[in-house]
Design a protein around this motif. Structure first.
Motif, short mmCIF file in Angstrom:
data_model
loop_
_atom_site.label_atom_id
_atom_site.label_comp_id
_atom_site.label_asym_id
_atom_site.label_seq_id
_atom_site.Cartn_x
_atom_site.Cartn_y
_atom_site.Cartn_z
N GLN A 1 -7.29 -16.90 -23.07
CA GLN A 1 -7.88 -16.90 -24.40
C GLN A 1 -8.76 -15.68 -24.63
O GLN A 1 -9.15 -15.40 -25.75
CB GLN A 1 -8.74 -18.16 -24.60
CG GLN A 1 -7.95 -19.45 -24.49
CD GLN A 1 -6.74 -19.44 -25.41
OE1 GLN A 1 -6.82 -18.99 -26.54
NE2 GLN A 1 -5.60 -19.91 -24.90
N GLU A 2 -9.11 -14.96 -23.56
CA GLU A 2 -9.93 -13.77 -23.73
C GLU A 2 -9.06 -12.53 -23.60
O GLU A 2 -8.03 -12.54 -22.92
CB GLU A 2 -11.04 -13.76 -22.67
CG GLU A 2 -12.04 -14.86 -22.91
CD GLU A 2 -13.31 -14.64 -22.14
OE1 GLU A 2 -13.67 -13.47 -21.91
OE2 GLU A 2 -13.94 -15.63 -21.75
N ARG B 1 -13.19 -12.77 -27.20
CA ARG B 1 -12.09 -13.73 -27.28
C ARG B 1 -11.07 -13.29 -28.31
O ARG B 1 -11.41 -12.62 -29.30
CB ARG B 1 -12.63 -15.11 -27.63
CG ARG B 1 -13.52 -15.72 -26.57
CD ARG B 1 -14.11 -17.02 -27.07
NE ARG B 1 -13.06 -17.95 -27.47
CZ ARG B 1 -12.44 -18.77 -26.63
NH1 ARG B 1 -12.75 -18.76 -25.36
NH2 ARG B 1 -11.51 -19.58 -27.07
#
Lengths: 497, 497
Positions: free
Chosen positions: A300-301, A361
């Motif tokens: 997700q990052e 993110r």
């Protein structure tokens, strides 16, 4: 021993600049920047001189005996020049970037000192003329990158540094054992003298197979071959310029470069083929490519996604050389350069978003294209290149990989390449969509205005430059001196009777 | 091997000892006495005066270079005490002078910084240092069990004296325990010598080598002699006394002790084995097992140690294991293996001497600067004491055996020897030692890179003290690539069989 001074000088520009930087006081940032940039430019010029001289057929070598049976040897060949060129080019870009990125942060003296040591090790790896010298610089690289990985000095960075050392020092030790065994077998192995191993005859084959695997494990740690890749995503805690350098030239690429050397210049591709190890290498590469892509998908990052993408993309190099035949070779060698340019661009962009907007993110990137158009354009170029769209550099790799797979009689590899490209698209396109087509919230986590443009010029300039290069090496791939031209030159030499 | 020790019988013509040999042995004594009277408060007079024995040694080295090596007797009354001078002796003498000089240069500032150092303690330091230097030199030169005994006893007493100098309770306890153990060791040594004297009526090593016949007697004698010597050398499992000794001692004395003193006993023991039981491969393997124990146990304890000094002291226990591998690699092994192991052993000894002394001095600087003995106290040190930490790091690179250090080159040779002899177990010991030493060394760095720690109070260390540690560490780091020089010195002057 003719003209041995040129490779030595090339090495020395970054090696000697390190103590100078350590000696300058912390506050003298102008002097430090000047010294850094001057050395980086000088090195680029020296490498250019080396390239010109090499094309004119000059023989650059420098060496002396360290102990009986092992010598320090610097030598210039096409492969080494390619890597030296890449690292000196990206050193210049990353130095500019790092000066901007680290403005006002503590410990800059230490950072830039080890930074140039790290580049010196990379250039040493590129110019090493034998396995012993390669090993020296390979270990030196581990040592000089550790302070960069833990630079921030918080608990997470220190923990990542621990993991990093655990992997790389163990890998280095395995490599050392392999090199010692090889020396015991045939003595000093200068790159390119592969007849010595081939001449041992079939009864040495089991022994050589074991040695190859030992050396491969030693090199595979830095090249982040699955399952030896565990350190790479964690090393992400390092500052962005370090990540960029780590993923594009220094550590990961040193491992991949070492595998190329191992296959072509120590064993010789015919011998590796004869030992039946190319298939194994190909399978490892494919597994790594798919595994890295799948893991990237679930991040997700931004930086971890790019990190797993590196795990995947670097193995294209290994895959290329595992395909017996000139096309596979071209693909592997050219990707050594192309991946570096594209990946460095992507990491610069990630750093720009983090510095300017405080964005880490992926779901925070909505609408960033409007706020930072140039950075986002560069990111788009890098991402499309990774997916393999023409005319960006990555396309050329994939094209030649496909040709190589057919040539090597391994058509299933094409399936892997297609799957991997689809996965690349699956984890890069959503980012592009968010950048350009989603409406942002209008505020960013920690927005700062870093300059007159969308961000500080120090950060923007290298990003734009490497993005431009990524397109240029793809567009102008047919021109002489381009990476493709060099790779083709090497491949023809390799397979000439 | 005996020829390489300079003990060949055809060399033992009754040459007169060269005047310069007397100077090398005697000058430290005189200068030590002078120092006791004048009590130098600065480094430069020490440096100036220290050039005297160094130039005597330089003269001796130049005069013996390329010659066949010399040997002869000192006649003291009716006693004939044998000495010899060859490549190995010269290397060890040079190492001794370098480390003694470094410690002596370090001492004035250190004693000034140590507020509790009493005037009497300071007055005692210099003469004892002189005695220590002279007795060490005597041990390297001696070729005779009696002369070796004299050297060993005088050295032991000087060390006890030096350990008692701080005058505090823990120093007293540690010093007296050391004295007791040293006396037990001497007793075992004397018993062994008496056995040999009773059997063959002589104590000179060359003569004993000729006279020794296989049988129970040389075995018992060697067992007694080496038990005593290994106790003095803190060889696992006889090492327990070493760490408390370093905990209490002044830093320059720790440096001398770990860098030189423990090696004297090792040197004598190895000589005796090569002279008396040159074919005892299986017994030597037993020492190899002790080496494995030393490397692992010492490494683990160093990794867990709470204070900086303890880490360095346990590291000595561990690193002595590498040296002990000389027994299984040299005793009873073939010519090729022995040749590699010979070079590797002495290079390792020199590497460890320089690196360990440098490390103790650097650790001393860090302790003085932080006012904190615990490893935790180093938090943030990388920013505040970069030079000391750099010296510590360079010494550590040599201890771990990473390139380009001397420790690396030594390990390279030892690995080669183990491989050539098919000794997989000893290769494993070297490999495990590398990882363990990396673990405890980088633990120090992990602490020093912490940025988010509370600020400790600290003070500046005089730059001279930092410079000395730095120079020693640089020598350990850079002599690895230039290993040809110490090795050619080792082979010169009758060092080649």
């Amino acid at each position: 021993m003719s003209q041995g001074w040129l490779p030595v000088f090339t090495l020395a520009t970054s090696l000697l600049v390190a103590p100078l930087i350590f000696a300058l006081p912390e506050r003298a940032w102008r002097a430090r920047a000047a010294v850094n940039l001057a050395a980086a430019v000088l090195k680029l010029l020296l490498v250019a001189l080396l390239v010109l001289g090499f094309y004119q057929g000059r023989d650059y070598s420098f060496g002396f005996t360290v102990v009986e049976g092992a010598s320090f040897l610097l030598q210039v060949d096409a492969l080494g020049l390619m890597f030296a060129g890449l690292s000196s080019l990206l050193w210049l870009a990353t130095t500019v970037y790092a000066i901007g990125y680290l403005e006002d942060s503590p410990n800059r003296k230490r950072f830039f000192g080890f930074f140039s040591l790290c580049v010196a090790s990379t250039v040493g790896i590129a110019l090493a003329g034998n396995l012993f010298t390669f090993l020296l610089f390979y270990e030196l690289l581990t040592l000089s990158t550790y302070p960069l990985v833990v630079h921030r000095g918080h608990a997470k960075a220190l923990a990542a540094g621990k993991v990093y050392l655990r992997y790389t020092l163990t890998g280095g030790l395995v490599l050392l054992l392999g090199v010692v065994a090889l020396h015991a077998l045939v003595g000093d192995v200068a790159f390119g003298q592969r007849e010595r191993l081939a001449d041992l005859g079939p009864e040495a084959h089991p022994m050589l197979t074991v040695l190859f695997l030992v050396l491969l494990v030693g090199l595979g740690v830095k090249a982040a071959l699955v399952p030896l890749h565990g350190w790479l995503p964690r090393a992400m805690v390092a500052p962005a310029p370090v990540s960029a350098l780590l993923h594009a030239v220094a550590v990961v690429k040193a491992g991949a470069f070492g595998i190329v050397r191992l296959v072509y210049d120590v064993f010789g591709i015919s011998l590796v083929h004869e030992l039946g190890l190319l298939m194994l290498l190909g399978v490892i590469a494919c597994v790594t490519i798919l595994y890295g892509s799948v893991r990237a998908l679930s991040q997700q990052e931004l930086k971890p996604r790019l990190a797993y993408s590196t795990v995947s993309q670097v193995s294209y190099i290994v895959l290329g050389i595992s395909l017996f035949g000139p096309f596979g070779t071209i693909a592997g060698l050219v990707h050594l350069m192309h991946q570096g340019l594209m990946k460095v661009t992507l990491f610069y962009c990630a750093g720009n978003y983090a510095e300017e907007l405080g964005v880490h993110r992926i779901d925070e990137l909505d609408g960033a294209g409007r706020r930072m158009p140039l950075t986002s354009l560069a990111f788009t170029v890098g991402a499309l290149g990774m997916i393999g769209l023409p005319p960006v550099a990555g396309f050329i790799t994939k094209w030649y990989l496909g040709l190589g797979a057919v040539q090597a009689g391994m058509p299933w590899v094409i399936g892997v390449i297609v799957t991997s490209s689809l996965l690349n698209a699956a984890y890069f396109l959503p980012i592009l969509y968010r950048l350009w087509f989603r409406q942002g919230l209008g505020r960013w986590p920690e927005e700062r205005r870093l300059g007159r443009y969308e961000t500080s010029a120090w950060l923007l300039l290298p990003t734009a430059a490497t993005a431009l290069f990524s397109i240029l090496v793809g567009l102008l791939a047919g021109v002489s001196f381009s990476p493709l031209d060099l790779a083709t030159f090497m491949a023809t030499q390799e397979y000439l009777p | 091997m005996i020829e390489r020790l300079g003990l060949a019988t055809d060399l033992s013509g009754q040459a007169d000892a060269p005047l310069m040999l007397y100077a090398v042995l005697g000058l430290p004594l005189l200068l030590g006495l002078l120092g006791g009277v004048l009590r130098p408060a600065r480094g430069w007079p020490v440096a100036l005066v220290g050039l005297l024995p160094l130039s005597a040694l330089g003269w001796l080295t130049a005069a013996s270079a390329g010659g066949p090596g010399q040997s002869g007797t000192f006649e003291v009354g009716s006693l004939m005490l044998h000495w010899r001078l060859n490549g190995l002796t010269l290397v060890l003498l040079l190492l001794t002078q370098a480390i003694v000089l470094a410690s002596a240069l370090y001492a004035p500032s250190y004693l000034r910084e140590m507020a509790q150092a009493s005037r009497r303690g300071q007055a005692g330091f210099w003469p004892l240092l002189g005695v220590l230097a002279a007795s060490l030199s005597l041990i390297w030169v001696a070729a005779d069990l009696l002369l070796l005994y004299i050297g060993l006893e005088v050295m032991g007493l000087a060390v006890v004296g030096l350990l008692l100098l701080p005058g505090k309770a823990d120093a007293l306890v540690a010093g007296l325990r050391y004295l007791l153990l040293a006396l037990v060791g001497s007793l075992a040594y004397l018993l062994g010598s008496a056995l040999l004297l009773g059997a063959w009526g002589r104590l000179d090593l060359a003569g004993l080598a000729e006279a020794a016949e296989p049988g129970a007697l040389p075995w018992v004698a060697v067992a007694l002699l080496s038990a005593g010597l290994l106790l003095k050398a803190a060889v696992f499992p006889l090492h327990a006394w070493l760490v408390p000794v370093h905990g209490a001692a002044w830093i320059p004395i720790s440096a001398l002790h770990a860098g030189l003193v423990v090696k004297a006993s090792f040197f004598i023991a190895l000589q005796l084995w090569l002279v008396l039981v040159p074919a005892a491969a299986s017994a030597a393997a037993l020492i190899g097992v002790m080496a494995a124990g030393a490397v692992t146990w010492g490494g683990v304890m160093a990794w867990r140690a709470a204070t900086l000094k303890e880490v360095v002291a346990w590291s000595t226990v561990s690193q002595l294991g590498y040296l002990l591998l000389a027994f299984p690699l040299l005793v009873g092994s073939g010519k090729a293996v022995a040749a590699l192991a010979w070079d590797g052993t002495w290079l390792q000894l020199a590497a460890h001497g320089l690196a360990k002394a440098a490390m103790f001095l650097a650790a001393g600087n860090l302790i003085l600067a932080t006012g904190e003995a615990r490893v935790e106290g180093l938090a943030g040190a990388s920013r505040r004491f970069p030079i000391s930490l750099l010296s510590f790091g360079m010494a550590a690179i040599s201890l771990v055996g990473l390139p380009p250090s001397m420790g690396f080159t030594a390990k390279w040779l030892l690995l080669h020897a183990a491989l050539a002899g098919g000794h997989w177990a000893w290769m494993a010991v070297l490999a495990i030692g590398t990882l363990l030493s990396a673990a405890y060394v980088f633990r120090i760095f992990r602490y020093s890179f912490i940025e988010d720690a509370p600020e400790y109070e600290y003070r500046r260390v005089p730059w001279g003290m930092e410079l000395i540690a730095l120079l020693l560490a640089l020598a350990a780091l850079l002599l690895g690539l230039a290993a040809d020089w110490p090795l050619s010195l080792l082979r010169g002057a009758g060092g080649e069989p």
